[in-house]
Design a protein around this motif. Structure first.
Motif, PDB file in Angstrom:
ATOM      1  N   VAL A 123       1.114  -1.158   0.053  1.00  0.00           N
ATOM      2  CA  VAL A 123      -0.088   0.020   0.091  1.00  0.00           C
ATOM      3  C   VAL A 123       1.007   1.300   0.067  1.00  0.00           C
ATOM      4  O   VAL A 123       1.753   1.558   0.744  1.00  0.00           O
ATOM      5  N   GLN A 124       0.587   2.204  -0.927  1.00  0.00           N
ATOM      6  CA  GLN A 124       1.368   3.443  -1.014  1.00  0.00           C
ATOM      7  C   GLN A 124       0.635   4.587  -0.272  1.00  0.00           C
ATOM      8  O   GLN A 124      -0.366   4.880  -0.119  1.00  0.00           O
ATOM      9  N   VAL A 125       1.687   4.982   0.860  1.00  0.00           N
ATOM     10  CA  VAL A 125       1.221   5.876   1.810  1.00  0.00           C
ATOM     11  C   VAL A 125       1.893   7.537   1.499  1.00  0.00           C
ATOM     12  O   VAL A 125       2.855   7.328   1.512  1.00  0.00           O
ATOM     13  N   ALA A 126       0.884   8.266   1.264  1.00  0.00           N
ATOM     14  CA  ALA A 126       1.507   9.697   0.872  1.00  0.00           C
ATOM     15  C   ALA A 126       0.879  10.468   2.026  1.00  0.00           C
ATOM     16  O   ALA A 126      -0.284  10.784   2.155  1.00  0.00           O
ATOM     17  N   ILE A 127       1.902  11.314   2.439  1.00  0.00           N
ATOM     18  CA  ILE A 127       1.458  12.222   3.497  1.00  0.00           C
ATOM     19  C   ILE A 127       2.152  13.832   3.011  1.00  0.00           C
ATOM     20  O   ILE A 127       3.488  13.842   3.225  1.00  0.00           O
ATOM     21  N   ASP A 128       1.447  14.864   3.143  1.00  0.00           N
ATOM     22  CA  ASP A 128       1.707  16.075   2.798  1.00  0.00           C
ATOM     23  C   ASP A 128       1.184  17.183   3.725  1.00  0.00           C
ATOM     24  O   ASP A 128      -0.091  16.936   3.957  1.00  0.00           O
ATOM     25  N   ALA A 129       1.756  17.598   4.655  1.00  0.00           N
ATOM     26  CA  ALA A 129       1.255  18.724   5.593  1.00  0.00           C
ATOM     27  C   ALA A 129       2.028  19.812   5.566  1.00  0.00           C
ATOM     28  O   ALA A 129       3.363  19.985   5.537  1.00  0.00           O
ATOM     29  N   GLN A 130       1.383  21.028   5.988  1.00  0.00           N
ATOM     30  CA  GLN A 130       1.906  22.409   6.028  1.00  0.00           C
ATOM     31  C   GLN A 130       2.700  22.621   7.053  1.00  0.00           C
ATOM     32  O   GLN A 130       4.036  23.098   6.777  1.00  0.00           O
ATOM     33  N   THR A 131       2.342  22.290   8.092  1.00  0.00           N
ATOM     34  CA  THR A 131       3.223  22.673   9.642  1.00  0.00           C
ATOM     35  C   THR A 131       3.595  21.656  10.351  1.00  0.00           C
ATOM     36  O   THR A 131       3.615  21.710  11.594  1.00  0.00           O
ATOM     37  N   GLY A 132       3.688  20.174   9.887  1.00  0.00           N
ATOM     38  CA  GLY A 132       4.531  19.217  10.668  1.00  0.00           C
ATOM     39  C   GLY A 132       3.755  18.061  10.711  1.00  0.00           C
ATOM     40  O   GLY A 132       2.455  17.978  10.230  1.00  0.00           O
ATOM     41  N   ILE A 133       4.027  17.012  10.785  1.00  0.00           N
ATOM     42  CA  ILE A 133       3.732  15.685  10.704  1.00  0.00           C
ATOM     43  C   ILE A 133       4.217  14.757  12.280  1.00  0.00           C
ATOM     44  O   ILE A 133       5.540  14.663  12.384  1.00  0.00           O
ATOM     45  N   PHE A 155       3.162   3.985  12.457  1.00  0.00           N
ATOM     46  CA  PHE A 155       2.746   3.273  11.338  1.00  0.00           C
ATOM     47  C   PHE A 155       3.237   1.989  11.514  1.00  0.00           C
ATOM     48  O   PHE A 155       4.004   1.597  12.308  1.00  0.00           O
ATOM     49  N   ASP A 156       2.189   1.044  10.604  1.00  0.00           N
ATOM     50  CA  ASP A 156       2.345  -0.183  10.646  1.00  0.00           C
ATOM     51  C   ASP A 156       2.146  -0.583   9.362  1.00  0.00           C
ATOM     52  O   ASP A 156       0.860  -0.782   8.586  1.00  0.00           O
ATOM     53  N   GLY A 157       3.321  -0.846   8.397  1.00  0.00           N
ATOM     54  CA  GLY A 157       3.038  -1.325   7.068  1.00  0.00           C
ATOM     55  C   GLY A 157       3.231  -0.113   6.055  1.00  0.00           C
ATOM     56  O   GLY A 157       3.276   0.826   6.549  1.00  0.00           O
ATOM     57  N   GLY A 158       2.975  -0.528   4.945  1.00  0.00           N
ATOM     58  CA  GLY A 158       2.822   0.364   3.777  1.00  0.00           C
ATOM     59  C   GLY A 158       4.232   0.850   3.242  1.00  0.00           C
ATOM     60  O   GLY A 158       5.319   0.611   3.931  1.00  0.00           O
ATOM     61  N   VAL A 159       4.193   1.492   2.110  1.00  0.00           N
ATOM     62  CA  VAL A 159       5.325   2.230   1.700  1.00  0.00           C
ATOM     63  C   VAL A 159       5.240   3.789   1.822  1.00  0.00           C
ATOM     64  O   VAL A 159       4.162   4.304   1.285  1.00  0.00           O
ATOM     65  N   VAL A 160       5.924   4.277   2.732  1.00  0.00           N
ATOM     66  CA  VAL A 160       5.526   5.483   3.228  1.00  0.00           C
ATOM     67  C   VAL A 160       6.309   6.915   2.448  1.00  0.00           C
ATOM     68  O   VAL A 160       7.576   6.612   2.434  1.00  0.00           O
ATOM     69  N   ASN A 161       5.775   7.815   2.078  1.00  0.00           N
ATOM     70  CA  ASN A 161       6.225   8.898   1.692  1.00  0.00           C
ATOM     71  C   ASN A 161       5.578  10.129   2.415  1.00  0.00           C
ATOM     72  O   ASN A 161       4.627  10.075   2.493  1.00  0.00           O
ATOM     73  N   ALA A 162       6.743  10.958   2.759  1.00  0.00           N
ATOM     74  CA  ALA A 162       5.904  12.116   3.536  1.00  0.00           C
ATOM     75  C   ALA A 162       6.726  13.444   3.439  1.00  0.00           C
ATOM     76  O   ALA A 162       8.025  13.550   3.306  1.00  0.00           O
ATOM     77  N   SER A 163       6.121  14.671   3.520  1.00  0.00           N
ATOM     78  CA  SER A 163       6.677  16.207   3.303  1.00  0.00           C
ATOM     79  C   SER A 163       5.726  16.978   4.292  1.00  0.00           C
ATOM     80  O   SER A 163       4.917  16.754   4.258  1.00  0.00           O
ATOM     81  N   THR A 164       6.867  17.644   4.493  1.00  0.00           N
ATOM     82  CA  THR A 164       6.196  19.032   5.491  1.00  0.00           C
ATOM     83  C   THR A 164       6.751  20.225   5.015  1.00  0.00           C
ATOM     84  O   THR A 164       8.205  20.337   4.938  1.00  0.00           O
ATOM     85  N   GLN A 165       6.112  21.134   4.818  1.00  0.00           N
ATOM     86  CA  GLN A 165       6.722  22.520   4.320  1.00  0.00           C
ATOM     87  C   GLN A 165       7.179  23.518   5.404  1.00  0.00           C
ATOM     88  O   GLN A 165       8.133  23.948   5.179  1.00  0.00           O
ATOM     89  N   ALA A 166       6.710  23.350   6.726  1.00  0.00           N
ATOM     90  CA  ALA A 166       7.129  24.571   7.564  1.00  0.00           C
ATOM     91  C   ALA A 166       7.397  23.666   9.119  1.00  0.00           C
ATOM     92  O   ALA A 166       7.105  24.442   9.855  1.00  0.00           O
ATOM     93  N   GLY A 167       7.300  22.489   9.295  1.00  0.00           N
ATOM     94  CA  GLY A 167       7.438  21.810  10.446  1.00  0.00           C
ATOM     95  C   GLY A 167       8.323  20.749  10.591  1.00  0.00           C
ATOM     96  O   GLY A 167       9.306  20.504   9.622  1.00  0.00           O
ATOM     97  N   ASP A 168       8.488  19.877  11.543  1.00  0.00           N
ATOM     98  CA  ASP A 168       9.080  18.906  11.696  1.00  0.00           C
ATOM     99  C   ASP A 168       8.275  17.607  11.261  1.00  0.00           C
ATOM    100  O   ASP A 168       7.161  17.544  11.176  1.00  0.00           O
ATOM    101  N   VAL A 169       9.091  16.349  11.134  1.00  0.00           N
ATOM    102  CA  VAL A 169       8.531  14.995  10.760  1.00  0.00           C
ATOM    103  C   VAL A 169       8.712  14.176  11.933  1.00  0.00           C
ATOM    104  O   VAL A 169      10.249  13.881  12.080  1.00  0.00           O
TER     105      VAL A 169
END
Length: 289
Positions: free
Chosen positions: A109-119, A128-142
């Motif tokens: 399962v492809q997991v895509a996360i995009d958040a402006q101020t942090g994840i 998280f449990d499983g999946g192929v994870v891609n994540a991005s945030t513009q102005a915060g931490d992950v």
């Protein structure tokens, strides 16, 4: 099933082959509530999920908010090893603290996360449990935690840092942050780590660390319980490397002091060190080509 409202929506249980939830204000899933279907689409100004709240889709789950998301559990079981779980937030994405794993995905399962101020956030990582994870945030931490083996494509923090904890093996293609990058895992295998600040990576017990390149705008500390190997390690300030087994680095550039130790064979093909260097190999030491 479709629920569309110009204002807020407060729901309990919803079950249908296809589910659409569209709220002009807050979309709130009550404590213990469950939304299930083959596919789920949720859109709102913000999302709240009470204790024990759960969304489960067989093939696709998409949540899009203008503001923050507070998650209970989102799950995509996947069909024949395929499926998608996509989160897009104009604010931040955090868990609600109820103890559920926040994102559960079947293999592939492809997991895509995009958040402006942090994840995720300090003291309450997104889990998280499983999946192929891609994540991005513009102005915060992950800040993420993986309860099983983790497969990561790319994680990007354009103005903050990345902090990952893996209870098992972690593999990745790219970790890129304007600030610090920290990874703690049973073992670590991947491509490129690029940090504007410090890089601190640790593997436990006999876990190996095998990366292609690590570039730090400040200092670097890599500690492998097992073997440590890399094509390129580069830091603008001090670098500390340790291995519970062999250590093999093709190119090393340290902007300040270098400290290296290994239990097994220690091999560095090419090194440029601005400050002092301490190299301690309990077995064979090989420097140069």
């Amino acid at each position: 099933a479709s629920i569309v409202a110009g204002g807020g929506v407060d729901i309990g249980d919803v079950q249908a082959a296809s589910v659409l939830l569209d709220a002009g204000e807050v979309l709130q899933l009550r404590a213990g509530g469950k939304v299930s279907g083959d596919s789920i689409v949720a859109r709102a100004n913000s999302l709240g999920m009470g204790n024990g709240a759960h969304m489960q889709a067989a093939s696709a789950l998409s949540v899009d908010t203008q503001g923050d998301m507070t998650l209970g559990q989102l799950q995509v079981t996947g069909i024949n090893g395929a499926g998608t779980l996509a989160l897009t937030s104009g604010g931040g994405i955090v868990g609600n603290g109820d103890g559920q794993v926040n994102l559960v995905s079947g293999n592939g399962v492809q997991v895509a996360i995009d958040a402006q101020t942090g994840i995720g956030q300090a003291g309450d990582r997104l889990t998280f449990d499983g999946g192929v994870v891609n994540a991005s945030t513009q102005a915060g931490d992950v800040q993420l935690s993986f309860v099983s083996s983790a497969q990561i494509g790319a994680i990007e923090a354009h103005a903050g840092g990345i902090d990952l904890i893996g209870s098992a093996d972690v593999s990745f293609d790219r970790l890129q942050a304007a600030g610090d990058v920290r990874v703690d895992a049973a073992s670590l295998q991947g491509g490129d780590i690029n940090a504007g600040g410090n890089v601190n990576a640790n593997t436990r017990t006999s876990g190996a660390m095998d990366v292609y390149s690590v570039v730090a705008g400040a200092g670097m500390q890599l500690a492998a319980g097992g073997a440590l190997s890399a094509n390129l390690l580069q830091s603008n300030s001090g670098m500390t490397l340790s291995s519970g087994d062999t250590l093999d680095v093709q190119q090393l550039i340290s902007g300040d002091r270098l400290d290296v130790e290994a239990v097994g064979t220690l091999s560095i093909a090419e090194a440029t060190v601005t400050g002092d260097a301490s190299i301690n190999g309990e077995s064979e030491v090989v420097l140069g080509q």
